[in-house]
Design an enzyme around this catalytic site. Structure first.
Site, PDB file in Angstrom:
ATOM      1  N   GLU A 244      31.194  41.100  51.371  1.00  0.00           N
ATOM      2  CA  GLU A 244      31.544  39.657  51.721  1.00  0.00           C
ATOM      3  C   GLU A 244      31.908  39.012  50.335  1.00  0.00           C
ATOM      4  O   GLU A 244      31.020  38.603  49.447  1.00  0.00           O
ATOM      5  CB  GLU A 244      30.189  38.709  52.239  1.00  0.00           C
ATOM      6  CG  GLU A 244      29.296  39.251  53.641  1.00  0.00           C
ATOM      7  CD  GLU A 244      30.664  39.012  54.707  1.00  0.00           C
ATOM      8  OE1 GLU A 244      31.552  38.083  54.432  1.00  0.00           O
ATOM      9  OE2 GLU A 244      30.386  39.365  55.791  1.00  0.00           O
ATOM     10  N   CYS A 278      31.140  30.373  48.803  1.00  0.00           N
ATOM     11  CA  CYS A 278      32.353  31.074  49.070  1.00  0.00           C
ATOM     12  C   CYS A 278      33.214  30.510  50.240  1.00  0.00           C
ATOM     13  O   CYS A 278      34.341  30.417  49.980  1.00  0.00           O
ATOM     14  CB  CYS A 278      32.036  32.418  49.858  1.00  0.00           C
ATOM     15  SG  CYS A 278      30.938  32.260  51.187  1.00  0.00           S
TER      16      CYS A 278
HETATM   17  P1  NAD Z   1      29.277  39.263  41.174  1.00  0.00           P
HETATM   18  O1  NAD Z   1      30.314  40.155  41.987  1.00  0.00           O
HETATM   19  O2  NAD Z   1      29.388  38.972  39.829  1.00  0.00           O
HETATM   20  O3  NAD Z   1      27.983  39.966  41.550  1.00  0.00           O
HETATM   21  C1  NAD Z   1      27.427  40.017  42.843  1.00  0.00           C
HETATM   22  C2  NAD Z   1      26.194  41.127  42.702  1.00  0.00           C
HETATM   23  O4  NAD Z   1      26.746  42.606  42.513  1.00  0.00           O
HETATM   24  C3  NAD Z   1      25.320  40.843  41.629  1.00  0.00           C
HETATM   25  O5  NAD Z   1      24.065  41.070  41.918  1.00  0.00           O
HETATM   26  C4  NAD Z   1      25.663  41.893  40.529  1.00  0.00           C
HETATM   27  O6  NAD Z   1      24.221  42.032  39.650  1.00  0.00           O
HETATM   28  C5  NAD Z   1      26.028  43.001  41.373  1.00  0.00           C
HETATM   29  N1  NAD Z   1      26.955  43.783  40.656  1.00  0.00           N
HETATM   30  C6  NAD Z   1      27.599  43.751  39.724  1.00  0.00           C
HETATM   31  N2  NAD Z   1      28.457  44.755  39.372  1.00  0.00           N
HETATM   32  C7  NAD Z   1      28.092  45.855  40.201  1.00  0.00           C
HETATM   33  C8  NAD Z   1      28.491  46.954  40.487  1.00  0.00           C
HETATM   34  N3  NAD Z   1      29.250  47.763  39.731  1.00  0.00           N
HETATM   35  N4  NAD Z   1      28.133  47.766  41.476  1.00  0.00           N
HETATM   36  C9  NAD Z   1      27.273  47.138  42.532  1.00  0.00           C
HETATM   37  N5  NAD Z   1      26.725  45.880  42.108  1.00  0.00           N
HETATM   38  C10 NAD Z   1      27.100  45.173  41.114  1.00  0.00           C
HETATM   39  O7  NAD Z   1      29.268  37.925  42.000  1.00  0.00           O
HETATM   40  P2  NAD Z   1      28.678  36.429  41.695  1.00  0.00           P
HETATM   41  O8  NAD Z   1      29.547  35.972  40.235  1.00  0.00           O
HETATM   42  O9  NAD Z   1      27.279  36.828  41.765  1.00  0.00           O
HETATM   43  O10 NAD Z   1      29.166  35.657  42.779  1.00  0.00           O
HETATM   44  C11 NAD Z   1      30.123  34.794  42.975  1.00  0.00           C
HETATM   45  C12 NAD Z   1      31.127  35.474  43.935  1.00  0.00           C
HETATM   46  O11 NAD Z   1      30.560  35.651  45.242  1.00  0.00           O
HETATM   47  C13 NAD Z   1      32.227  34.506  44.231  1.00  0.00           C
HETATM   48  O12 NAD Z   1      33.461  35.243  44.181  1.00  0.00           O
HETATM   49  C14 NAD Z   1      31.828  33.891  45.701  1.00  0.00           C
HETATM   50  O13 NAD Z   1      32.992  33.596  46.442  1.00  0.00           O
HETATM   51  C15 NAD Z   1      31.414  35.220  46.052  1.00  0.00           C
HETATM   52  N6  NAD Z   1      30.465  34.882  47.478  1.00  0.00           N
HETATM   53  C16 NAD Z   1      30.915  35.505  48.658  1.00  0.00           C
HETATM   54  C17 NAD Z   1      30.304  34.962  49.826  1.00  0.00           C
HETATM   55  C18 NAD Z   1      30.826  35.444  51.102  1.00  0.00           C
HETATM   56  O14 NAD Z   1      30.083  35.449  52.107  1.00  0.00           O
HETATM   57  N7  NAD Z   1      32.231  35.824  51.441  1.00  0.00           N
HETATM   58  C19 NAD Z   1      29.089  34.401  49.695  1.00  0.00           C
HETATM   59  C20 NAD Z   1      28.736  33.853  48.534  1.00  0.00           C
HETATM   60  C21 NAD Z   1      29.355  34.216  47.497  1.00  0.00           C
END
Ligand code: NAD
Length: 472
Positions: A244, A278
């Site tokens: 997501e 999001c």
């Molecule tokens: P992010 O991608 O930086 O991190 C998300 C998660 O992934 C965190 O727990 C992080 O520690 C982990 N992570 C980081 N690197 C990783 C790797 N290499 N392998 C596995 N996990 C890893 O996102 P964020 O900044 O925490 O959140 C904001 C983003 O999330 C925005 O782009 C937003 O639109 C999106 N979002 C999407 C939805 C949806 O349902 N589509 C909902 C909420 C947020």
């Protein structure tokens, strides 16, 4: 204060575990660290995975027993709503009412998944053969959450994963681990040992989860860039994957709307959680003839916003959740200014430090500018004037994102014909940001893979197994 204790430990194999290393957690309203979370070691991580694998065969056996556990989790969350909500506001910044709404969502989804069943389906039944499809859990699920809505992530990942019979390793974002750690601690007495394990720590943890061969399912919510890395890593052991990811939702306004009404509604869909949702409205396309009136209404709304600490009941909008996000939004706004946009704000900011950004309107924006083409995830909304709706980016079929979109019109037929030309997981007409629990939620294009919520979300944690029997 409802939060009685600022000590946080991880629930691993039914025990509360600390580590020698910790990560600091900041209050975005002050910019200062106020608590620490354990930084999960490799040994603890492996213990968590072993516990989840050990408990899977028993946990998958009895759907009614699982439902009872989910109902108990909902009751515990309900009884502790005030404390969880306050912790969420402290670590994430959103107003207390929004935090309480997130806890309410968790409670609702736990109760709703507790009542859902993946019934077997008979696709052939004749004198020769009976063919039945059964839905079976996948095993250990590795669930990875973002910082914008950490408790909502538990509701859409942990609840269906457990309901379908999987055991869980859950990882909150390093920016917002505390509400999750507290919820897991509160659930320790109602979830069987080893079934739910929560690991907190730095960004090294995510690749441990996606690379672990025992884990059979990954569900991750976050940015597109991280989603691509997760998919690459999970592919090595062919894990089932739900992603997501980010969105850049357009609101497309047609020329027959009541400007006052539609601009006021769109305002409420763009700035909630400081724009860090999001499926918030991230850009607005307005017919040139309506543009100035539309901007005037929005500018009036923006000026009325009270920005402050989310714990203050007078606050409408809190700070951005962390320093990198504030820098990102500032950068996009500065670049828009350099490209000739007017930036209208007005709300005064608290001067007590913190990651505050005024709610802003970026006027004079165009397709091709970073603030329009990219997800800003903050309270700076670009307004794009258009002459011919068919030429705007969301209708060209060449968009990177495809999470949500909306079309606003007094004519349902016209609205539908524009809406069906958009590639997005969800397209609303005369609304935005509404999630009906029964509809699948997911992204098109690079906004995601697979779906969450309701029956579709439950199926994401199960796989079809076919039983083909000779009848005679
Ligand atoms: P992010 O991608 O930086 O991190 C998300 C998660 O992934 C965190 O727990 C992080 O520690 C982990 N992570 C980081 N690197 C990783 C790797 N290499 N392998 C596995 N996990 C890893 O996102 P964020 O900044 O925490 O959140 C904001 C983003 O999330 C925005 O782009 C937003 O639109 C999106 N979002 C999407 C939805 C949806 O349902 N589509 C909902 C909420 C947020």
């Amino acid at each position: 204060m409802k939060v009685s204790r600022m000590e946080f430990r991880m629930l691993i194999d039914g025990e509360l575990i600390d580590e020698s290393e910790h990560i600091a957690v900041e209050n975005p309203a002050t910019g200062l660290p106020f608590a620490e979370a354990p930084d999960c070691s490799r040994a603890t991580f492996e213990r968590a995975v072993a516990a989840a694998a050990r408990t899977f065969p028993e946990w998958r056996r009895d759907v009614e027993a699982r439902a009872a556990v989910l109902r108990a989790c909902a009751d515990v969350a309900e009884a502790n709503t005030a404390e969880i909500a306050e912790l969420l506001t402290l670590e994430q910044g959103k107003p207390l009412t929004e935090s309480a709404g997130e806890v309410a969502l968790l409670i609702r989804r736990l109760r709703s998944f507790a009542e859902m069943r993946l019934e077997p389906e008979v696709v052939r039944d004749d004198p020769e053969r009976r063919v039945t499809i059964r839905w079976e859990p996948l095993g250990v699920a590795g669930l990875i959450a973002p910082w914008n809505a950490p408790v909502a992530a538990i509701s859409s990942k942990v609840a269906p994963a457990l309901a379908a019979g999987n055991t869980v390793i859950f990882k909150p974002s390093p920016f917002t681990p505390l509400s999750t750690l507290r919820i897991a601690e509160l659930w320790r007495d109602v979830v069987p040992r080893g079934v739910l394990n929560v690991v907190s720590g730095g960004d090294h943890l995510g690749p441990w989860i996606t690379g672990d061969p025992t884990i059979r399912k990954i569900s991750m919510t976050g940015s597109v860039a991280t989603g691509v890395r997760v998919a690459q890593s999970a592919a090595v052991t062919l894990k089932r994957v739900t992603l997501e990811l980010g969105g850049n939702d357009p609101a497309i306004v047609l020329d027959d709307v009541d400007v006052d009404d539609v601009a006021s509604t769109i305002f409420t869909k763009a700035y909630r959680n400081c724009g860090q949702i999001c499926i918030a409205v991230k850009r607005v396309y307005v017919p040139r003839a309506l543009h100035d009136d539309f901007v005037e209404v929005l500018a009036g709304k923006v000026r009325e916003v009270v920005v402050g600490d989310g714990l203050d009941p007078a606050t409408h909008m809190g700070p951005l959740a962390n320093a990198p996000q504030l820098e990102r939004v500032r950068g996009l706004v500065a670049e828009a200014r350099l490209n000739g946009c007017d930036v209208l704000d007005g709300a005064s900011l608290p001067d007590a430090g913190g990651y505050f950004h005024a709610p802003s309107l970026v006027v004079g924006a165009r397709d091709g500018m970073a603030i329009v083409d990219q997800e800003q995830f903050g309270p700076a909304l670009p307004i794009v004037a258009y002459d011919d709706v068919s030429t705007i980016a969301p209708l060209t079929g060449r968009e990177q994102y495809g999470l949500g979109a909306s079309v606003w019109s007094a004519d349902p037929e016209r609205a539908r014909s524009v809406a069906t030309g958009i590639t997005a997981g969800t397209t609303w007409i005369n609304s935005h940001l509404l999630i009906d629990e029964l509809q699948p939620f997911g992204g098109a294009n690079m906004s995601g893979v697979g779906f969450e919520n309701g029956r579709y979300g439950l199926r994401a944690y199960a796989e079809q197994r076919v039983l083909n029997e000779a009848v005679a």
